[in-house]
Design an enzyme around this catalytic site. Structure first.
Site, PDB file in Angstrom:
ATOM      1  N   ARG A 147       0.879  -1.133   0.044  1.00 39.44           N
ATOM      2  CA  ARG A 147      -0.211  -0.009   0.011  1.00 39.44           C
ATOM      3  C   ARG A 147       0.901   1.268   0.049  1.00 39.44           C
ATOM      4  O   ARG A 147       2.009   1.403   0.850  1.00 39.44           O
ATOM      5  CB  ARG A 147      -0.855   0.048   1.304  1.00 39.44           C
ATOM      6  CG  ARG A 147      -2.058   1.122   1.320  1.00 39.44           C
ATOM      7  CD  ARG A 147      -2.424   1.165   2.428  1.00 39.44           C
ATOM      8  NE  ARG A 147      -1.959   2.145   3.499  1.00 39.44           N
ATOM      9  CZ  ARG A 147      -2.581   2.564   4.516  1.00 39.44           C
ATOM     10  NH1 ARG A 147      -3.796   2.361   4.813  1.00 39.44           N
ATOM     11  NH2 ARG A 147      -1.639   3.580   5.269  1.00 39.44           N
ATOM     12  N   TYR A 159      -3.092  11.459   6.108  1.00 41.87           N
ATOM     13  CA  TYR A 159      -3.386   9.997   6.672  1.00 41.87           C
ATOM     14  C   TYR A 159      -2.457   8.829   5.884  1.00 41.87           C
ATOM     15  O   TYR A 159      -2.144   9.007   4.626  1.00 41.87           O
ATOM     16  CB  TYR A 159      -4.760   9.506   6.144  1.00 41.87           C
ATOM     17  CG  TYR A 159      -4.896   8.011   6.318  1.00 41.87           C
ATOM     18  CD1 TYR A 159      -5.153   7.755   7.712  1.00 41.87           C
ATOM     19  CD2 TYR A 159      -4.795   7.159   5.273  1.00 41.87           C
ATOM     20  CE1 TYR A 159      -4.914   6.109   7.836  1.00 41.87           C
ATOM     21  CE2 TYR A 159      -4.697   5.620   5.626  1.00 41.87           C
ATOM     22  CZ  TYR A 159      -4.701   5.208   6.780  1.00 41.87           C
ATOM     23  OH  TYR A 159      -4.682   3.935   6.994  1.00 41.87           O
ATOM     24  N   ASP A 210      -5.223   3.779  -0.052  1.00 45.54           N
ATOM     25  CA  ASP A 210      -6.320   3.925   0.906  1.00 45.54           C
ATOM     26  C   ASP A 210      -6.749   5.281   0.788  1.00 45.54           C
ATOM     27  O   ASP A 210      -6.079   6.538   1.252  1.00 45.54           O
ATOM     28  CB  ASP A 210      -6.012   3.620   2.475  1.00 45.54           C
ATOM     29  CG  ASP A 210      -6.959   3.544   3.310  1.00 45.54           C
ATOM     30  OD1 ASP A 210      -8.202   3.976   2.893  1.00 45.54           O
ATOM     31  OD2 ASP A 210      -7.024   2.822   4.477  1.00 45.54           O
ATOM     32  N   HIS A 212      -9.087   6.403   2.746  1.00 45.77           N
ATOM     33  CA  HIS A 212      -9.622   6.836   4.079  1.00 45.77           C
ATOM     34  C   HIS A 212     -10.736   7.720   4.104  1.00 45.77           C
ATOM     35  O   HIS A 212     -10.728   8.667   5.083  1.00 45.77           O
ATOM     36  CB  HIS A 212      -8.624   7.353   4.890  1.00 45.77           C
ATOM     37  CG  HIS A 212      -8.275   6.630   6.247  1.00 45.77           C
ATOM     38  ND1 HIS A 212      -8.597   7.503   7.192  1.00 45.77           N
ATOM     39  CD2 HIS A 212      -8.100   5.393   6.733  1.00 45.77           C
ATOM     40  CE1 HIS A 212      -8.317   6.713   8.639  1.00 45.77           C
ATOM     41  NE2 HIS A 212      -8.020   5.568   8.078  1.00 45.77           N
ATOM     42  N   GLU A 236      -8.964   1.855  -1.700  1.00 45.40           N
ATOM     43  CA  GLU A 236      -9.813   1.624  -0.443  1.00 45.40           C
ATOM     44  C   GLU A 236     -10.403   2.600   0.180  1.00 45.40           C
ATOM     45  O   GLU A 236     -10.054   3.832   0.007  1.00 45.40           O
ATOM     46  CB  GLU A 236      -8.740   0.972   0.522  1.00 45.40           C
ATOM     47  CG  GLU A 236      -9.385   0.876   2.079  1.00 45.40           C
ATOM     48  CD  GLU A 236      -8.260   0.375   3.040  1.00 45.40           C
ATOM     49  OE1 GLU A 236      -7.002   0.192   2.425  1.00 45.40           O
ATOM     50  OE2 GLU A 236      -8.523   0.748   4.389  1.00 45.40           O
ATOM     51  N   GLU A 262     -13.527  -1.557   6.649  1.00 42.78           N
ATOM     52  CA  GLU A 262     -12.912  -1.961   7.908  1.00 42.78           C
ATOM     53  C   GLU A 262     -13.648  -1.302   9.088  1.00 42.78           C
ATOM     54  O   GLU A 262     -13.379  -1.772  10.373  1.00 42.78           O
ATOM     55  CB  GLU A 262     -11.256  -1.230   7.714  1.00 42.78           C
ATOM     56  CG  GLU A 262     -11.344   0.137   7.829  1.00 42.78           C
ATOM     57  CD  GLU A 262      -9.957   0.814   7.524  1.00 42.78           C
ATOM     58  OE1 GLU A 262      -9.129   0.211   6.818  1.00 42.78           O
ATOM     59  OE2 GLU A 262      -9.673   1.962   8.114  1.00 42.78           O
ATOM     60  N   ARG A 283     -13.524  -5.434   3.651  1.00 41.28           N
ATOM     61  CA  ARG A 283     -12.323  -5.188   4.695  1.00 41.28           C
ATOM     62  C   ARG A 283     -12.656  -5.620   5.922  1.00 41.28           C
ATOM     63  O   ARG A 283     -11.848  -5.627   6.938  1.00 41.28           O
ATOM     64  CB  ARG A 283     -11.813  -3.911   4.406  1.00 41.28           C
ATOM     65  CG  ARG A 283     -11.404  -3.367   3.089  1.00 41.28           C
ATOM     66  CD  ARG A 283     -10.122  -2.842   3.012  1.00 41.28           C
ATOM     67  NE  ARG A 283      -9.307  -2.365   4.311  1.00 41.28           N
ATOM     68  CZ  ARG A 283      -8.431  -2.733   4.827  1.00 41.28           C
ATOM     69  NH1 ARG A 283      -7.845  -4.005   4.517  1.00 41.28           N
ATOM     70  NH2 ARG A 283      -8.053  -1.966   5.750  1.00 41.28           N
ATOM     71  N   GLU A 339      -4.188  -7.366   5.187  1.00 38.20           N
ATOM     72  CA  GLU A 339      -3.457  -6.359   5.494  1.00 38.20           C
ATOM     73  C   GLU A 339      -2.362  -6.615   6.754  1.00 38.20           C
ATOM     74  O   GLU A 339      -2.903  -7.489   7.708  1.00 38.20           O
ATOM     75  CB  GLU A 339      -4.353  -5.099   6.007  1.00 38.20           C
ATOM     76  CG  GLU A 339      -3.660  -3.909   6.334  1.00 38.20           C
ATOM     77  CD  GLU A 339      -4.637  -2.809   6.779  1.00 38.20           C
ATOM     78  OE1 GLU A 339      -5.643  -3.184   7.249  1.00 38.20           O
ATOM     79  OE2 GLU A 339      -3.897  -1.561   6.732  1.00 38.20           O
ATOM     80  N   TRP A 402     -11.867  11.667   9.285  1.00 38.57           N
ATOM     81  CA  TRP A 402     -10.246  11.440   9.210  1.00 38.57           C
ATOM     82  C   TRP A 402     -10.014  10.117   8.569  1.00 38.57           C
ATOM     83  O   TRP A 402     -10.898   9.305   8.409  1.00 38.57           O
ATOM     84  CB  TRP A 402      -9.772  11.192  10.846  1.00 38.57           C
ATOM     85  CG  TRP A 402      -8.505  11.016  10.637  1.00 38.57           C
ATOM     86  CD1 TRP A 402      -7.175  11.761  10.423  1.00 38.57           C
ATOM     87  CD2 TRP A 402      -7.855   9.656  11.033  1.00 38.57           C
ATOM     88  NE1 TRP A 402      -6.126  10.870  10.409  1.00 38.57           N
ATOM     89  CE2 TRP A 402      -6.667   9.747  10.613  1.00 38.57           C
ATOM     90  CE3 TRP A 402      -8.590   8.438  11.339  1.00 38.57           C
ATOM     91  CZ2 TRP A 402      -5.422   8.576  10.804  1.00 38.57           C
ATOM     92  CZ3 TRP A 402      -7.591   7.368  11.311  1.00 38.57           C
ATOM     93  CH2 TRP A 402      -6.107   7.327  11.251  1.00 38.57           C
TER      94      TRP A 402
HETATM   95  O1  EZ4 Z   1      -6.701   4.256  10.158  1.00 42.77           O
HETATM   96  O2  EZ4 Z   1      -6.755   0.936  11.742  1.00 42.77           O
HETATM   97  O3  EZ4 Z   1      -6.204   0.463   6.280  1.00 42.77           O
HETATM   98  N1  EZ4 Z   1      -5.923   0.738   7.410  1.00 42.77           N
HETATM   99  C1  EZ4 Z   1      -6.340   1.865   8.074  1.00 42.77           C
HETATM  100  C2  EZ4 Z   1      -5.978   2.128   9.468  1.00 42.77           C
HETATM  101  C3  EZ4 Z   1      -6.879   2.682  10.374  1.00 42.77           C
HETATM  102  C4  EZ4 Z   1      -6.718   2.305  11.678  1.00 42.77           C
HETATM  103  C5  EZ4 Z   1      -7.614   3.099  12.815  1.00 42.77           C
HETATM  104  O4  EZ4 Z   1      -7.907   2.746  14.167  1.00 42.77           O
HETATM  105  O5  EZ4 Z   1      -7.362   2.553   7.507  1.00 42.77           O
HETATM  106  O6  EZ4 Z   1      -4.682   2.335   9.432  1.00 42.77           O
HETATM  107 CO    CO Z   2      -7.962   1.737   5.832  1.00 40.63          CO
END
Ligand code: EZ4
Ligand code: CO
Length: 402
Positions: A147, A159, A210, A212, A236, A262, A283, A339, A402
């Protein structure tokens, strides 16, 4: 066999973990991970104050009935705290079952469906050049899937960009740090990162990214489209997924594979995503998704709709959850990828485990049960420290994801 007692352990070997230990009248115990990053003590209380009293005297082999009892019996269904608590119990019961039958948990889930579990690591840097170097380092360590995240010019933090090289940890002691975000700058930057990576490393390595939860559907569509020439393994969390319909728009515009989930905790979080084939990878992982018992059902539903798994495996999931994920991953047919963020040595010492990394794959090992233990004496040296994930604002101060 009967459940005799259960205890919740709170420790911080470099980061906070909540661990459930269930004891039986036959001397066998099982371990479950109950860690919910930034909200840890709520799950510890849910377990000690509300769940453990209901477990005493039950048959630990009744994984399905106990799951239903905790889910239906609470009346208040779903949600991350409830589902993480149920997951911890479920993991511990599968661990007990495996130990009692003297076999690794994967044998109770259908046996091995593959030789090992393909994992992806996290490469990140403050700028493109640094991220490109880190990807090279991960390739050197044998990773087949990586990643890639990079800092964005004009933004102080973003992030996925860590202070530490190998151990990415977004939670911080004290109150939540505040980050600043610009979707415009991000969308211009990311395609340049992946263009550079493909020019340098070619097409053999799997590359992931990602977002995020930071985009709106049409912005995610643009990103997916602009990344198509670089053949990502997945993009992602392009958008926050409370609105499952939001993925329809993204899907119409891009062939970049999509991964999500996730933060999901139940099969209903992904129902429309599956039935309309709006994503490629799910995920959700054992610790936040109701344990092995519930994740098996999610994966079975996903399988019907051509969706593969890609379990969350950040460091805020303890080695107990990682082990459970590996037994699950190796046993199901529609496994995609796992992951794998490395835990620190201190974490690994507190949780001695049988799973190991070799040539880009993780292997669950062959110990009975989950193959993880918890060193209580050592853990006592690392007491809980309150920590939070960051919050995120747009440049004008608007609260954002976030
Ligand atoms: O930000 O698990 O793909 N992985 C992620 C992680 C999340 C954390 C949050 O607790 O997005 O790094
Ligand atoms: Co993630």
């Amino acid at each position: 066999m009967k459940i005799k007692d259960a205890k919740v352990f709170v420790s911080c070997p470099d980061r906070n973990f909540i661990t459930l230990k269930i004891y039986t009248d036959q001397g066998i115990y099982g371990l479950g991970d109950a860690t919910l990053n930034g909200r840890e003590l709520s799950v510890a209380s849910y377990l000690s104050d509300h769940v453990i009293p209901c477990l005493i005297g039950r048959d630990p082999f009744q994984t399905e009935d106990i799951w239903q009892y905790l889910y239906k019996g609470a009346y208040w269904r779903r949600g991350p705290v409830t589902m993480t608590a149920i997951a911890a119990v479920d993991m511990a019961l599968w661990d007990i079952k495996g130990k009692a039958l003297n076999t690794p948990v994967y044998n109770l889930l259908g046996g091995k469906s593959r030789t090992g579990v393909l994992v992806y690591g996290h490469a990140n840097g403050r700028d493109i050049a640094e991220t490109v170097d880190r990807v090279g380092e991960y390739m050197g360590l044998g990773y087949k899937a990586i990643r890639a995240q990079s800092g964005i010019p004009g933004l102080e933090s973003t992030y996925g960009v860590a202070k530490d090289k190998l151990f990415y940890e977004p939670a911080e002691k004290g109150l939540p740090p505040e980050n600043l975000w610009s979707t415009e700058k991000y969308l211009l930057h990311v395609p340049k990162l992946f263009e550079t990576l493909r020019v340098k490393y070619g097409e053999d390595v799997h590359l992931l990214h990602d977002a995020h939860h930071r985009l709106r559907p049409i912005e995610a569509a643009r990103l997916g489209k602009s990344l198509e020439p670089y053949h990502l393994f997945w993009l992602e969390d392009p958008v926050p997924a409370e609105l499952q319909e939001g993925f329809r728009l993204i899907r119409q515009h891009t062939t970049t594979p999509l991964a999500v989930g996730e933060v999901f905790n139940a099969i209903w979080d992904a129902n429309l995503l599956f039935t309309e084939q709006l994503v490629d990878y799910i995920r959700t992982t054992v610790v936040h998704g109701g344990g092995i018992t519930h994740l098996k059902k999610m994966a079975s539903m996903a399988e019907i709709y051509h969706v593969l798994t890609g379990c969350h495996g950040a460091t805020d999931l303890s080695p107990v959850a990682m082990a459970a994920a590996l037994h699950f991953d190796i046993s199901i047919n529609n496994f995609g990828i796992q992951e794998y963020m490395r835990h620190t040595d201190k974490t690994d010492e507190v949780f001695p485990h049988a799973y190991y990394f070799k040539d880009g794959m993780l292997y669950p090992g062959d110990q009975p049960g989950l193959g993880v233990d918890y060193d209580e004496k050592l853990a006592e040296k690392f007491p809980y420290e309150r920590a939070y994930l960051p919050v995120n604002r747009k440049l004008d101060g608007t609260m954002y994801n976030w």
